[in-house]
Every structure is written in structure tokens, then in C-alpha cells.
Design a protein around this motif. Structure first.
Motif, PDB file in Angstrom:
ATOM      1  N   MET A 129      21.159 -12.268  -3.175  1.00  0.00           N
ATOM      2  CA  MET A 129      19.484 -11.998  -3.923  1.00  0.00           C
ATOM      3  C   MET A 129      19.126 -12.433  -2.700  1.00  0.00           C
ATOM      4  SD  MET A 129      19.493  -9.947  -6.404  1.00  0.00           S
ATOM      5  CE  MET A 129      20.687  -9.848  -8.237  1.00  0.00           C
ATOM      6  N   ASN A 130      19.783 -14.056  -1.829  1.00  0.00           N
ATOM      7  CA  ASN A 130      18.791 -14.800  -1.423  1.00  0.00           C
ATOM      8  C   ASN A 130      18.982 -14.485   0.113  1.00  0.00           C
ATOM      9  OD1 ASN A 130      18.915 -16.472  -3.561  1.00  0.00           O
ATOM     10  ND2 ASN A 130      20.326 -16.891  -3.817  1.00  0.00           N
ATOM     11  N   ILE A 131      18.691 -13.162   0.476  1.00  0.00           N
ATOM     12  CA  ILE A 131      18.961 -12.718   1.888  1.00  0.00           C
ATOM     13  C   ILE A 131      17.357 -12.900   2.218  1.00  0.00           C
ATOM     14  CG2 ILE A 131      19.598 -11.618   3.625  1.00  0.00           C
ATOM     15  CD1 ILE A 131      21.522  -9.887   1.360  1.00  0.00           C
ATOM     16  N   GLY A 132      16.674 -13.670   3.211  1.00  0.00           N
ATOM     17  CA  GLY A 132      15.871 -13.680   3.575  1.00  0.00           C
ATOM     18  C   GLY A 132      15.434 -12.475   4.906  1.00  0.00           C
ATOM     19  N   LEU A 133      13.884 -12.518   5.393  1.00  0.00           N
ATOM     20  CA  LEU A 133      13.951 -11.453   6.215  1.00  0.00           C
ATOM     21  C   LEU A 133      13.869 -11.592   7.586  1.00  0.00           C
ATOM     22  CD1 LEU A 133       9.615 -11.379   5.386  1.00  0.00           C
ATOM     23  CD2 LEU A 133      11.635  -9.618   4.326  1.00  0.00           C
ATOM     24  N   LYS A 134      14.567 -10.036   8.068  1.00  0.00           N
ATOM     25  CA  LYS A 134      15.322  -9.947   9.103  1.00  0.00           C
ATOM     26  C   LYS A 134      13.906  -9.005   9.993  1.00  0.00           C
ATOM     27  CE  LYS A 134      18.955  -8.742  11.794  1.00  0.00           C
ATOM     28  NZ  LYS A 134      21.074  -8.798  12.091  1.00  0.00           N
ATOM     29  N   ASN A 135      13.465  -8.980  11.175  1.00  0.00           N
ATOM     30  CA  ASN A 135      12.837  -8.068  11.719  1.00  0.00           C
ATOM     31  C   ASN A 135      11.387  -7.372  10.712  1.00  0.00           C
ATOM     32  OD1 ASN A 135      14.572  -8.320  14.349  1.00  0.00           O
ATOM     33  ND2 ASN A 135      15.986  -6.618  12.838  1.00  0.00           N
ATOM     34  N   PRO A 136      10.785  -8.309  10.787  1.00  0.00           N
ATOM     35  CA  PRO A 136       9.102  -8.845   9.410  1.00  0.00           C
ATOM     36  C   PRO A 136       8.762  -7.472   9.898  1.00  0.00           C
ATOM     37  CG  PRO A 136       9.222 -10.706  10.462  1.00  0.00           C
ATOM     38  CD  PRO A 136      10.771 -10.096  10.652  1.00  0.00           C
ATOM     39  N   CYS A 137       8.476  -6.941   9.391  1.00  0.00           N
ATOM     40  CA  CYS A 137       7.070  -5.975   9.301  1.00  0.00           C
ATOM     41  C   CYS A 137       5.613  -5.322   8.812  1.00  0.00           C
ATOM     42  CB  CYS A 137       7.712  -4.368  10.230  1.00  0.00           C
ATOM     43  SG  CYS A 137       8.552  -3.256   9.077  1.00  0.00           S
ATOM     44  N   ILE A 138       5.234  -4.482   8.965  1.00  0.00           N
ATOM     45  CA  ILE A 138       4.062  -4.471   7.821  1.00  0.00           C
ATOM     46  C   ILE A 138       4.946  -2.956   7.198  1.00  0.00           C
ATOM     47  CG2 ILE A 138       1.618  -3.446   6.940  1.00  0.00           C
ATOM     48  CD1 ILE A 138       0.578  -4.945   9.954  1.00  0.00           C
ATOM     49  N   ILE A 139       5.113  -2.934   6.021  1.00  0.00           N
ATOM     50  CA  ILE A 139       5.515  -1.978   5.082  1.00  0.00           C
ATOM     51  C   ILE A 139       4.403  -1.711   3.796  1.00  0.00           C
ATOM     52  CG2 ILE A 139       8.211  -2.457   5.434  1.00  0.00           C
ATOM     53  CD1 ILE A 139       7.995  -4.213   2.796  1.00  0.00           C
ATOM     54  N   ASN A 140       4.459  -0.353   3.065  1.00  0.00           N
ATOM     55  CA  ASN A 140       3.420   0.026   2.235  1.00  0.00           C
ATOM     56  C   ASN A 140       4.689   0.150   0.638  1.00  0.00           C
ATOM     57  OD1 ASN A 140       2.766   2.884   0.714  1.00  0.00           O
ATOM     58  ND2 ASN A 140       1.592   2.384   2.621  1.00  0.00           N
ATOM     59  N   THR A 141       5.488  -0.171   0.702  1.00  0.00           N
ATOM     60  CA  THR A 141       6.031  -0.695  -0.586  1.00  0.00           C
ATOM     61  C   THR A 141       5.857   0.104  -1.751  1.00  0.00           C
ATOM     62  OG1 THR A 141       4.217  -2.034  -1.261  1.00  0.00           O
ATOM     63  CG2 THR A 141       6.003  -3.126   0.058  1.00  0.00           C
ATOM     64  N   GLU A 142       4.826   1.758  -1.187  1.00  0.00           N
ATOM     65  CA  GLU A 142       4.399   2.414  -3.071  1.00  0.00           C
ATOM     66  C   GLU A 142       4.779   4.146  -1.673  1.00  0.00           C
ATOM     67  OE1 GLU A 142       1.511   1.196  -5.417  1.00  0.00           O
ATOM     68  OE2 GLU A 142       3.589   0.524  -6.475  1.00  0.00           O
ATOM     69  N   LEU A 143       5.511   4.619  -1.148  1.00  0.00           N
ATOM     70  CA  LEU A 143       5.486   5.366  -0.321  1.00  0.00           C
ATOM     71  C   LEU A 143       6.411   7.076  -1.471  1.00  0.00           C
ATOM     72  CD1 LEU A 143       7.002   4.147   3.127  1.00  0.00           C
ATOM     73  CD2 LEU A 143       4.291   5.137   2.878  1.00  0.00           C
ATOM     74  N   ASN A 144       5.422   7.856  -1.508  1.00  0.00           N
ATOM     75  CA  ASN A 144       5.687   9.016  -1.623  1.00  0.00           C
ATOM     76  C   ASN A 144       4.784  10.474  -1.678  1.00  0.00           C
ATOM     77  OD1 ASN A 144       3.286   9.756  -3.038  1.00  0.00           O
ATOM     78  ND2 ASN A 144       3.707   7.593  -4.785  1.00  0.00           N
ATOM     79  N   ALA A 145       5.128  10.816  -1.458  1.00  0.00           N
ATOM     80  CA  ALA A 145       4.615  12.822  -1.371  1.00  0.00           C
ATOM     81  C   ALA A 145       3.592  11.937  -0.578  1.00  0.00           C
ATOM     82  CB  ALA A 145       5.180  13.578  -1.369  1.00  0.00           C
ATOM     83  N   GLY A 146       1.919  11.866  -1.833  1.00  0.00           N
ATOM     84  CA  GLY A 146       1.119  12.056  -2.152  1.00  0.00           C
ATOM     85  C   GLY A 146       0.380  10.509  -0.760  1.00  0.00           C
ATOM     86  N   ASN A 147       1.071   9.976  -0.611  1.00  0.00           N
ATOM     87  CA  ASN A 147       0.746   8.987   1.294  1.00  0.00           C
ATOM     88  C   ASN A 147       0.455   9.444   2.404  1.00  0.00           C
ATOM     89  OD1 ASN A 147       2.237   6.812  -1.579  1.00  0.00           O
ATOM     90  ND2 ASN A 147       0.226   5.833  -0.115  1.00  0.00           N
ATOM     91  N   PHE A 148       1.160  10.612   2.300  1.00  0.00           N
ATOM     92  CA  PHE A 148       0.701  11.066   3.407  1.00  0.00           C
ATOM     93  C   PHE A 148      -0.013  12.446   3.890  1.00  0.00           C
ATOM     94  CE2 PHE A 148       4.991   9.392   3.590  1.00  0.00           C
ATOM     95  CZ  PHE A 148       5.677   8.932   4.297  1.00  0.00           C
ATOM     96  N   LEU A 149      -0.733  12.640   5.080  1.00  0.00           N
ATOM     97  CA  LEU A 149      -1.146  13.755   4.972  1.00  0.00           C
ATOM     98  C   LEU A 149      -0.215  14.834   6.545  1.00  0.00           C
ATOM     99  CD1 LEU A 149      -4.733  12.188   5.043  1.00  0.00           C
ATOM    100  CD2 LEU A 149      -3.730  13.951   3.813  1.00  0.00           C
ATOM    101  N   ILE A 150      -0.626  15.711   5.899  1.00  0.00           N
ATOM    102  CA  ILE A 150       0.191  16.847   6.827  1.00  0.00           C
ATOM    103  C   ILE A 150      -0.445  17.330   8.513  1.00  0.00           C
ATOM    104  CG2 ILE A 150       2.595  17.538   7.807  1.00  0.00           C
ATOM    105  CD1 ILE A 150       3.433  14.467   6.641  1.00  0.00           C
TER     106      ILE A 150
END
Length: 497
Positions: free
Chosen positions: A356-377
Motif C-alpha cells: 500500500m505504500n508504493i510512491g508515485l512513479k512517472n507522475p502525470c495529470i490524471i482525470n481519475t473519473e474516466l467513463n464514456a461520457g468524458n469523451f467527445l468522439i
């Protein structure tokens, strides 16, 4: 000539005004809006050479108008207990009985009423029996008379789009000369308010969720977005979203923001304006590879120093603590299903096998709540990722796991990623990403994401039952209930293996 301006108003008390804004603004901001509009209209009325007469209504007897406005010899009356038309007719009749030769009656929630318009109304009364200023919503915000014509107020109903037209017909039937002046805007609805804040008469409502509302501006070219709350418990949610979108601009696949604004005049509301983007929601079966490319472009954006976003230093520990907190609501509930409780506890115990104590590796900006409605295709143009309510600095594998997890895809569809489809998705992602996916970490995030969805559903199930929210969103409740069935939990157990 003795002239009077009657100001019809409610006392700007908490919870007593602007009922149609209650699903959009918190009570204190509604109160501020009502008070500031009242002050603005009184200020304009004071610029006119006429006596001011207030007719007030309130559910509370504990306050008076003088508690809100500095009065200067103005008369203040309590509105009679009757319908709106009868109340207005009575107020105008009283002023005429008191010797006033010209009487205007105005509302107190008008956004653009001016002293010049009121002077124009008084001038028009020298040539007309009735003067009226229509509002953009089909009503009226000003009416004036030199003699009382009570039939003008005897309408079938008030509050609709035909009020102004009903008055015109009444005047015609009575053979009265009616002068119509100007077009003014009152503030009753959320669209009215957005039009006032942006000075855009074309603003139209687009969509509203529990934590945000969106409106289309500039004839479909821009979006007005306001936060109604914060899932992240932030004091300045919309400013946080603005910061994230500015950081993500180099990706070219997120909305470009025009600016962050603060309304000082009426509501103290923060909002942002961003570009309107075209497109349809993502189809998991057809568009997964496009989604992989879009996510890679987002995750490729470098994270600058002083980025201003929240960062989970030990994401698995944070997530696991969140699971336990949410699940505790279900465990403490007297109506819990012990079999469901046991299955969820067993799944949580499996997660304890991971570090549980693994730190961040290669951090980036993430959305955290992605689903189909988050995309405009778009088939023939660029596609996009929208709705950045909960961005943080995290790991790409967390975003990918949330997108691929069965608790996400099955929420509104019947699609479930199998091993082959996941492999194709990851290959497409790695083809664009500057950093390849860590498969072992992705597997861990997938399991944690599933438990996040299940423990959230367990908490939400209790909240729906205790708060009797079934009527608010029955579809969501059905899905929540299905995630707590024996069959679904068995499927997750199999997925873990």
C-alpha cells in the motif's frame, strides 16, 4: 405633476426568494442576488423625480424593509393577501387615491431597469392609458397608469410566457391606448442569471449534475461552467478546474479555457468560460483505440513545478482508506445484507496482499473519473476528453484502470473488456505514450478501482435508503443495487483471479 414609483418586492430573506434558483445556487448566494437586485432597482428609482412607495411581502414578521435598505421618508406597505394581479391593482389604486396623477409599478428583480426607461414611461403616460415594459420571458417588469383599470390585472394566470400578450388583449378589449416601451430582463431562472453575468442573451442551459452546471454561450461557440459543489472538498472548485485545463492545453485534446471569472456585482460566484467542443459519447466497442490515443496525449503533458494540483503521494494507501470509510457506512447500517458484507470484506482482504505504500512513479495529470461520457468522439475530426472535476497528479495506470474496470463500463452499458480487448487498448496507448504502461501496477489499480466502485455503491445504497432519495434518480439506484447483488460480486471475485 405628482408622480409615484411603486416597488413591489419580497424582503431578501434567506430561503424566501428565487425558488427556481434553489437547485443552482446555495441559499446565501440567492439572498445576495435578491438583495443586490433590489438595491440596484431602488438606486435607479431614486434618480427619477417621483415619490417611491414600497409594497412588501414576507413570510417572516421578524424583519422590516428598513433592516435592508436605508429609507428616506418612503412609505412602506404590506401587500394584501391575494393573487398577484389583485395585489398590483390594489397598490396602484391606493396611490391614485392618495393623489398621485401618474403611477408606475416595478418589480425588484430587474437586471437592466434604468431611470431613463422610467422617465420614458412617465412621458408615455401623457399619451396612453396604460404603459408597459415587457420582459424577455413573456411577462412584464413595469406597468404604469394614470387611472386604475383593474381588468388589466385580471389575467388567467401569471408566470407564463403569455402574460404580456394577455395584457395587450385586455387593453384592446377595453379600447385602451397602451404604450409598450423597451424590453427589460428579470432574473428568475438560472438561464436569466447566466445571461446577466455574461451579457449574452443567447445563453441556454446545457446540462447539470450534482456538482456542476453548464450553459452554451455565444450561439454555440462557448461553454459557461460553474461548480455547484466539490467532490474534492475544495473551497474554490472551479478555479481548480481552470488551473488543470490550462496545464492540459498542450495536449490539444481538452477544452481550451477563455478565462476564470468572479461575479462581484450579484452573487460572488466563480465561473469559467471554455470553448464548446463537438462530438458524441464514446462507444466502448468502437472507440477504445481512439480513447487510448487521447489518454496517452493527456498523460504526455509534463507536470511543471508549482502546478497547483493535489498529489497523492501514496495512492494505494489513500484509496484503501477511502474504501474502508465508505464501506463502514454499510457495515454500521441495520439493514445490511450480511452475505454482501462478507463478500466485500473478503475482496478488501485480498487487497492487503499488495504493498500500500508504493510512491508515485512517472507522475502525470490524471482525470481519475474516466467513463464514456468524458469523451467527445468525432469520426472526421479531432476527439476530446472533457469534464475535469477531479484531476490530480497521479499515475497513468490509475486513469487507465478506471477506464477499463468493469465497475466503470457496466455502469451505463453492458460492455466488459476481455483480455484481448485490454491488450489491444494497451498496445494503442503505448504507441503514443512517452512512457509504457506498467502492467503489474495496472493490475493492482484495476482491483483497487473495482473495490472503489463497490464500496462507494455500498455507501450510496445506505444514503439512498436513509434519505429516501429514490425519486431523485431511480436509474442510478438500480445500478447501485445491482452492484451489490451476489451475481455481480461473484463476477468481481472471478475478475480478481
Amino acid at each position: 405633476m405628482k408622480r409615484a414609483i411603486i416597488i413591489f418586492t419580497r424582503l431578501p430573506l434567506l430561503g424566501e426568494t428565487k425558488s427556481r434558483l434553489r437547485d443552482f445556487l446555495p441559499p446565501l448566494k440567492i439572498q445576495a442576488l435578491s438583495y443586490r437586485l433590489l438595491c440596484q432597482n431602488v438606486k435607479e428609482a431614486k434618480r427619477v423625480k417621483a415619490d417611491r412607495i414600497f409594497w412588501v411581502t414576507s413570510q417572516s414578521k421578524a424583519y422590516q424593509l428598513k433592516d435592508f435598505l436605508p429609507l428616506d421618508q418612503e412609505k412602506v406597505y404590506e401587500q394584501i393577501d391575494a393573487g398577484l394581479g389583485d395585489r398590483m391593482a390594489f397598490a396602484i389604486g391606493k396611490a391614485l387615491e392618495d393623489g398621485y396623477e401618474q403611477v408606475l409599478l416595478i418589480g425588484s428583480d430587474l437586471a437592466d431597469l434604468t431611470a431613463e426607461l422610467m422617465e420614458e414611461a412617465f412621458t408615455a403616460l401623457t399619451k396612453n392609458d396604460v404603459v408597459i415594459s415587457p420582459t424577455a420571458d413573456g411577462g412584464y417588469g413595469l406597468i404604469g397608469m394614470s387611472s386604475l383599470y383593474p381588468e388589466i390585472f385580471a389575467l388567467k394566470h401569471y408566470g407564463g410566457e403569455t402574460v404580456y400578450q394577455q395584457v395587450l388583449k385586455k387593453a384592446s378589449d377595453l379600447s385602451l391606448e397602451l404604450g409598450s416601451i423597451g424590453l427589460i430582463h428579470d432574473v428568475d431562472t438560472k438561464e436569466d442569471l447566466v445571461r446577466l453575468l455574461t451579457n449574452d442573451p443567447t445563453a441556454t442551459f446545457l446540462a447539470q449534475g450534482e456538482y456542476n452546471a453548464n450553459f452554451v454561450l455565444d450561439k454555440g461557440r462557448k461553454i459557461f461552467r460553474v461548480a455547484l459543489g466539490s467532490q474534492m472538498h475544495l473551497d474554490h472548485q472551479i478555479a481548480y478546474e481552470y488551473q488543470a485545463l490550462k496545464l492540459l492545453e498542450p495536449s490539444l485534446v481538452t477544452p481550451r479555457v477563455e478565462g476564470l471569472y468572479h461575479d462581484l456585482n450579484y452573487t460572488d460566484l466563480d465561473y469559467l468560460i471554455e470553448e464548446f467542443l463537438p462530438g458524441r459519447p464514446l462507444d466502448y466497442q468502437k472507440d477504445s483505440l481512439k480513447a487510448a490515443h487521447l489518454l496517452a496525449k493527456v498523460h504526455n503533458v509534463p507536470v511543471p513545478k508549482g502546478h497547483g494540483l493535489l498529489e497523492a503521494k501514496e495512492p494505494f494507501a489513500v484509496m484503501y482508506d477511502e474504501f474502508l470509510t465508505m464501506f463502514q457506512h454499510y457495515q454500521d447500517w441495520t439493514g445490511k445484507d450480511k452475505k454482501v458484507e462478507a463478500r466485500i470484506k473478503a475482496l478488501l482482504e485480498q487487497l492487503q496482499n499488495y504493498d500500500m505504500n508504493i510512491g508515485l512513479k512517472n507522475p502525470c495529470i490524471i482525470n481519475t473519473e474516466l467513463n464514456a461520457g468524458n469523451f467527445l468522439i468525432n469520426e472526421d475530426g479531432p476527439s476530446y476528453i472533457i469534464d475535469w472535476e477531479k484531476p490530480i497528479i497521479g499515475e497513468r495506470e490509475q486513469d487507465l484502470a478506471h477506464f477499463l474496470a468493469p465497475t466503470t463500463t457496466l455502469w451505463k452499458t453492458d460492455y466488459l473488456y476481455d483480455k484481448e480487448a485490454i491488450e489491444e487498448f494497451l498496445e494503442a496507448y503505448n504507441a503514443v505514450s512517452q512512457i509504457p504502461v506498467d502492467r503489474r501496477k495496472l493490475e493492482q489499480y484495476l482491483k483497487f478501482t473495482c473495490l472503489r466502485g463497490i464500496t462507494w455503491c455500498a455507501m450510496a445504497y445506505v444514503q439512498y435508503q436513509e434519505a429516501e432519495k429514490l425519486g431523485l434518480n431511480e436509474e442510478s439506484f438500480k445500478v447501485i443495487s445491482s452492484y451489490l447483488t451476489d451475481d455481480f460480486l461473484k463476477m468481481i471475485e472471478h475478475y480478481f483471479k
